[in-house]
Scaffold this active site. Structure first.
Site, PDB file in Angstrom:
ATOM      1  N   LYS A 197       0.538  -1.059   0.424  1.00 40.13           N
ATOM      2  CA  LYS A 197      -0.020  -0.369   0.056  1.00 40.13           C
ATOM      3  C   LYS A 197       1.086   1.289  -0.194  1.00 40.13           C
ATOM      4  O   LYS A 197       2.065   0.622  -0.014  1.00 40.13           O
ATOM      5  CB  LYS A 197      -0.970  -0.038   1.566  1.00 40.13           C
ATOM      6  CG  LYS A 197      -1.901  -1.234   1.470  1.00 40.13           C
ATOM      7  CD  LYS A 197      -3.080  -1.273   0.143  1.00 40.13           C
ATOM      8  CE  LYS A 197      -3.001  -2.582  -0.255  1.00 40.13           C
ATOM      9  NZ  LYS A 197      -3.729  -3.093   0.515  1.00 40.13           N
TER      10      LYS A 197
HETATM   11  C1  LIG Z   1      -5.061  -4.498   0.352  1.00 41.21           C
HETATM   12  C2  LIG Z   1      -6.611  -4.681   0.877  1.00 41.21           C
HETATM   13  C3  LIG Z   1      -7.577  -5.018   1.805  1.00 41.21           C
HETATM   14  C4  LIG Z   1      -6.296  -5.505   2.546  1.00 41.21           C
HETATM   15  O1  LIG Z   1      -6.032  -4.926   3.847  1.00 41.21           O
HETATM   16  P1  LIG Z   1      -4.867  -5.817   4.654  1.00 41.21           P
HETATM   17  O2  LIG Z   1      -4.449  -4.376   5.483  1.00 41.21           O
HETATM   18  O3  LIG Z   1      -3.854  -6.935   4.643  1.00 41.21           O
HETATM   19  O4  LIG Z   1      -5.647  -6.385   5.550  1.00 41.21           O
HETATM   20  C5  LIG Z   1      -9.124  -5.064   2.155  1.00 41.21           C
HETATM   21  N1  LIG Z   1      -9.232  -4.310   0.711  1.00 41.21           N
HETATM   22  C6  LIG Z   1      -8.074  -3.309  -0.295  1.00 41.21           C
HETATM   23  C7  LIG Z   1      -9.181  -3.054  -1.680  1.00 41.21           C
HETATM   24  C8  LIG Z   1      -7.263  -4.188  -0.890  1.00 41.21           C
HETATM   25  O5  LIG Z   1      -6.440  -3.584  -1.780  1.00 41.21           O
END
Ligand SMILES: *Cc1c(COP(=O)(O)O)cnc(C)c1O
Length: 399
Positions: A197
């Site tokens: 992210k």
């Molecule tokens: C990465 C992601 C998640 C999950 O995030 P985590 O921190 O790994 O639990 C949820 N929704 C979307 C759209 C994502 O890209």
């Protein structure tokens, strides 16, 4: 030289911040996590933030806090990572998928509207690639459909008095909705700080919120924090103060807290976010745009919508001819360029098919999945590398 898809942007600042915590004598949830929470809240203009081990944990805790479970329905987008729908299943509620709209590829409020009934307890819009959903449209739907809302007696649902709007903003930390940073436009907004992210703590997430109706933010924070750590009345740091051993268990909470190691990493990232990380991504996005804008076979992503501005989390290129998508990914892989696909719709996965969902139920999401390819985008990707990626894409279509 290989071009990865999205390695984390780690500088000496992050390394120093993490090292300091390691040397401090306190490595789990403590002062750094609290500091990260207040910095996140003020960055977003929210009253409160709770840091957790993931965005998944954050979404699940909010659904649990509102007593959403068996017999309830939660409407969301299929054009997301499985986490969004899996948390609905964890609570025992039923996910209901509404299709996306063209343009920003976000959940379409017009497709959500007819799916709302007396079992509907929440809507989870997902901000795809960094462009925020139209939150005002979802808030409007929640109040227009208030007469259908049938809350569980004595629960927070009842206090809220309408459908809960929970934003899956895993992609959209730093994006802008109606001129303001994301984080305050749904009842709760959940960010992910997973390694890929645009702001990372390796693994991590945060829930941002304001007071709502009769629900003061401080109260919501207290309840969510209890749920995130075994319902313990004291956090680990308070418990370890000399003589302060006594605590009570208030509910059968989960174990979803963030460590101070992760929070220190996040604080260092936040210090660099506006000055380095966001501008670097923006520059890459623009360079891709300029060198691919004349590509006849492609359709380029939007930077802004009527209501929002991206944080340049992804560069989702779409091919006019979806039958060439997989070949393009393989062709780029031969040049050691890693591309990705966002998203295989949740209702196209075998587990969800077994539950009776079908990708054809949301044709726009499926169509877009077939033609989508996400190009590498991360601070540190050089102008030469971007040119190389564009040149290879152009070359592919000449073969
Ligand atoms: C990465 C992601 C998640 C999950 O995030 P985590 O921190 O790994 O639990 C949820 N929704 C979307 C759209 C994502 O890209």
């Amino acid at each position: 030289m290989p071009i990865p898809f999205s390695p984390p942007s780690i500088t000496q600042k992050e390394i120093d911040a993490v090292t300091a915590v390691l040397k401090s004598g306190w490595i789990t949830t403590g002062p750094k996590t609290k500091e990260f929470e207040s910095r996140l809240a003020s960055y977003c203009g929210a009253e409160s933030a709770l840091c957790l081990s993931s965005a998944t944990a954050g979404m699940e805790l909010v659904l649990r806090l509102f007593d959403i479970g068996p017999g309830d329905e939660v409407i969301t987008s299929p054009y997301t990572f499985a986490a969004t729908a899996n948390v609905i299943l964890h609570t025992g509620a039923t996910p209901v998928f509404a299709d996306i709209q063209d343009g920003d590829f976000n959940l379409d409020p017009r497709k959500v509207e007819p799916l709302i009934n007396t079992r509907t307890k929440a809507v989870i819009p997902v901000d795809f690639a960094g462009l925020p959903c139209d939150y005002q449209a979802f808030e409007r739907l929640a109040s227009e459909k208030q007469a259908l809302f049938n809350p569980k007696k004595g629960s927070l649902q009842e206090k809220l008095g309408r459908i809960l709007i929970l934003s899956d903003a895993a992609h959209s930390f730093g994006s802008v909705y109606q001129g303001e940073k994301t984080g305050i436009h749904a009842d709760f907004t959940v960010f992910s700080f997973h390694a890929v992210k645009n702001l990372t703590t390796a693994e991590g997430g945060a829930v941002l919120f304001n007071s709502a109706a009769d629900l003061p933010a401080a109260e919501l924070y207290k309840e969510l924090r209890l749920l995130s750590l075994h319902g313990q009345s004291k956090d680990a740091l308070a418990k370890f103060q000399a003589g302060n051993w006594f605590y009570t268990i208030e509910n059968a909470g989960y174990k979803h807290n963030m460590t101070d190691i992760a929070a220190a990493l996040g604080l260092a990232q936040l210090d660099r976010y506006e000055s380095e990380i966001l501008p670097a991504r923006k520059k890459i996005f623009h360079q891709y745009w300029n060198c691919l804008k004349n590509l006849e076979q492609g359709m380029l992503p939007q930077e802004a919508s009527e209501w929002g501005l991206t944080n340049y989390h992804l560069f989702p290129l779409r091919l006019k001819d979806p039958s060439r998508r997989n070949a393009l990914i393989s062709f780029l892989a031969k040049q050691e360029i890693s591309a990705n696909v966002h998203f295989i719709p949740v209702n196209a996965h075998p587990y969800y098919e077994k539950l009776g969902f079908k990708a054809q139920d949301t044709p726009r999401a499926y169509e877009n999945f077939l033609r989508e390819i996400s190009l590498p985008i991360y601070p540190g990707l050089t102008e030469e590398q971007i040119d190389f990626v564009c040149e290879k894409i152009t070359q592919f279509f000449k073969t």
